[in-house]
Write an enzyme that holds these catalytic residues in place. Structure first.
Site, PDB file in Angstrom:
ATOM      1  N   ASP A 167       0.823  -1.232   0.000  1.00  0.00           N
ATOM      2  CA  ASP A 167       0.000   0.000   0.000  1.00  0.00           C
ATOM      3  C   ASP A 167       0.849   1.270   0.000  1.00  0.00           C
ATOM      4  OD1 ASP A 167      -2.084  -1.775   0.118  1.00  0.00           O
ATOM      5  OD2 ASP A 167      -2.883  -1.092   2.025  1.00  0.00           O
ATOM      6  N   ASP A 188      -0.360  -4.318  -3.775  1.00  0.00           N
ATOM      7  CA  ASP A 188      -1.324  -3.218  -3.955  1.00  0.00           C
ATOM      8  C   ASP A 188      -0.646  -1.866  -3.785  1.00  0.00           C
ATOM      9  OD1 ASP A 188      -3.180  -5.296  -4.059  1.00  0.00           O
ATOM     10  OD2 ASP A 188      -3.803  -5.053  -1.981  1.00  0.00           O
ATOM     11  N   ARG A 242      -5.175  -5.844  -9.411  1.00  0.00           N
ATOM     12  CA  ARG A 242      -6.332  -6.645  -9.031  1.00  0.00           C
ATOM     13  C   ARG A 242      -7.474  -5.667  -8.736  1.00  0.00           C
ATOM     14  NH1 ARG A 242      -5.124  -9.533  -3.161  1.00  0.00           N
ATOM     15  NH2 ARG A 242      -3.988  -7.852  -2.137  1.00  0.00           N
TER      16      ARG A 242
END
Ligand SMILES: *[C@@H]1O[C@H](CO)[C@@H](O)[C@H](O)[C@H]1NC(C)=O
Ligand SMILES: *[C@@H]1O[C@H](CO)[C@@H](O)[C@H](O)[C@H]1NC(C)=O
Ligand SMILES: *[C@@H]1O[C@H](CO)[C@@H](O)[C@H](O)[C@H]1NC(C)=O
Ligand SMILES: *[C@@H]1O[C@H](CO)[C@@H](O)[C@H](O)[C@H]1NC(C)=O
Ligand SMILES: *[C@@H]1O[C@H](CO)[C@@H](O)[C@H](O)[C@H]1NC(C)=O
Length: 327
Positions: A167, A188, A242
């Protein structure tokens, strides 16, 4: 065809109106800097910390103020909150020598090293880092650890670094422009609901994971991540993205992928059944990781006309805000 063009033109003017209504209020004296504040850890400047420099800016600010940060590693956790107003430029010397770093990992929101919640923000030649998890040897020492949160309209980042593991870059909301930036992470590490263009950026994958997790939630949602002429490499292996929400939109154009990119390329995650709503696409990409023959079958194939809607001007810069910001 004519009718189609008309509809598209109408659609874009509608988007423009929306921006005027909900977008940022412009800064006074749009392209001039009212004053500059300097920061240096070794003294001889206005402040020794970026936090104190920011605190010196009055709330509800609406004139461009530049914070010039001398080389150094600044261990600070900073949030520029909404009540600050806006119109702040943060400039380092070079992203490799001017670094803001912290190591929190409590949660996505409160781990953030540098949070920008104002409209009209520019950063140049500086690295935002969350060091938590980078050196970890196993996943028990890893968690959401955000380096930068970009939450506001008209944010531009030039030659900046975003370094973390999971993140890293929270591209939360608003129109954002990232040019010649360096982005490092594994899971991510570019995520959120921003409406953003990444141009000439270098993406370094450092583990097994996903480069993006975009969260567009409906057809009315303008958000999406567009990567153009970017370079993806690294030591791990990753999907390009994703789907964080049902209408996730991520497009790579004219970019180069090393074999760090997995053959299947993309992951539907929790959005099973929404394959046709998700817009994950690659256009004219090159390199060993760009072979689309084994990609998931639901990737979108874009034609030239559609790709044009994703150029910087059409996608995020309809009102020319990027060149109006001062250097
Ligand atoms: C920063 O330092 C300069 C030079 O000493 C001074 O003129 C200026 O007023 C200072 N600005 C602030 C915001 O403290
Ligand atoms: C930013 O850094 C680059 C080198 O990485 C340098 O060429 C450029 O002049 C710097 N920009 C500013 C505004 O200092
Ligand atoms: C961060 O958030 C978590 C839960 O989201 C909470 O338990 C924790 O106390 C928060 N920490 C700080 C420092 O705010
Ligand atoms: C990618 O990140 C790793 C880990 O920080 C670093 O060792 C490596 O030099 C980086 N690669 C590039 C191309 O910047
Ligand atoms: C594809 O990318 C190359 C650079 O890699 C560029 O020269 C060419 O114009 C692009 N082609 C199209 C159809 O956009």
């Amino acid at each position: 065809m004519k009718l189609e063009l008309l509809l598209i033109a109408l659609c874009f003017s509608f988007l423009n109106v929306r921006f005027l209504l909900s977008g940022a209020t412009d800064c006074q004296n749009t392209s001039t800097i009212a004053y500059t504040i300097t920061v240096s850890q070794s003294g001889g400047a206005n402040f020794t910390t970026i936090t104190n420099a920011l605190n010196s800016i009055p709330s509800d600010n609406n004139q461009w103020i530049k914070i010039l940060v001398n080389p150094g590693t600044y261990k600070e956790q900073i949030a520029i909150q909404k009540d600050k107003g806006g119109c702040i430029i943060l400039e380092g010397n070079d992203r490799t020598t001017t670094i803001i770093t912290f190591d929190n990992h409590f949660s996505t929101s409160n781990s953030t090293t540098f949070a920008v919640d104002i409209d009209n923000f520019v950063a140049r030649n500086i690295t935002f880092k969350n060091s938590y998890g980078i050196e970890a040897l196993d996943d028990t020492k890893r968690a959401q650890a955000v380096a930068l949160r970009s939450y506001g309209d008209k944010h531009a980042f030039y030659s900046c670094g975003f370094v973390g593991y999971q993140d890293t870059l929270w591209d939360y909301q608003g129109r954002h422009y990232f040019k010649s930036c360096y982005i490092e992470g594994a899971v991510d590490f570019i995520f959120g609901n921003g409406q953003s263009v990444y141009k000439h950026c270098s993406i370094n994958v450092t583990g097994g994971g996903y480069i993006t997790a975009q969260s567009r939630s409906s057809t009315n949602d303008n958000s999406g991540f567009v990567f153009r002429k970017c370079h993806v490499s690294g030591t791990g292996h990753a999907d390009l993205g994703r789907a964080y929400d049902a209408f996730a939109r991520v497009i790579f154009i004219d970019s180069e992928f090393s074999k760090v990119v997995n053959p299947e390329g993309w992951f539907i995650w929790h959005q099973n059944g929404h394959e046709s709503d998700v817009t994950f696409a690659e256009f004219n990409c090159t390199g060993p990781g760009s072979d689309t023959s084994k990609r998931v079958p639901w990737i979108k194939k874009l034609d030239h006309f559609t790709v044009k809607q994703y150029d910087t001007h059409a996608f995020i810069n309809q009102d020319g805000w990027i060149s109006k910001q001062p250097l």
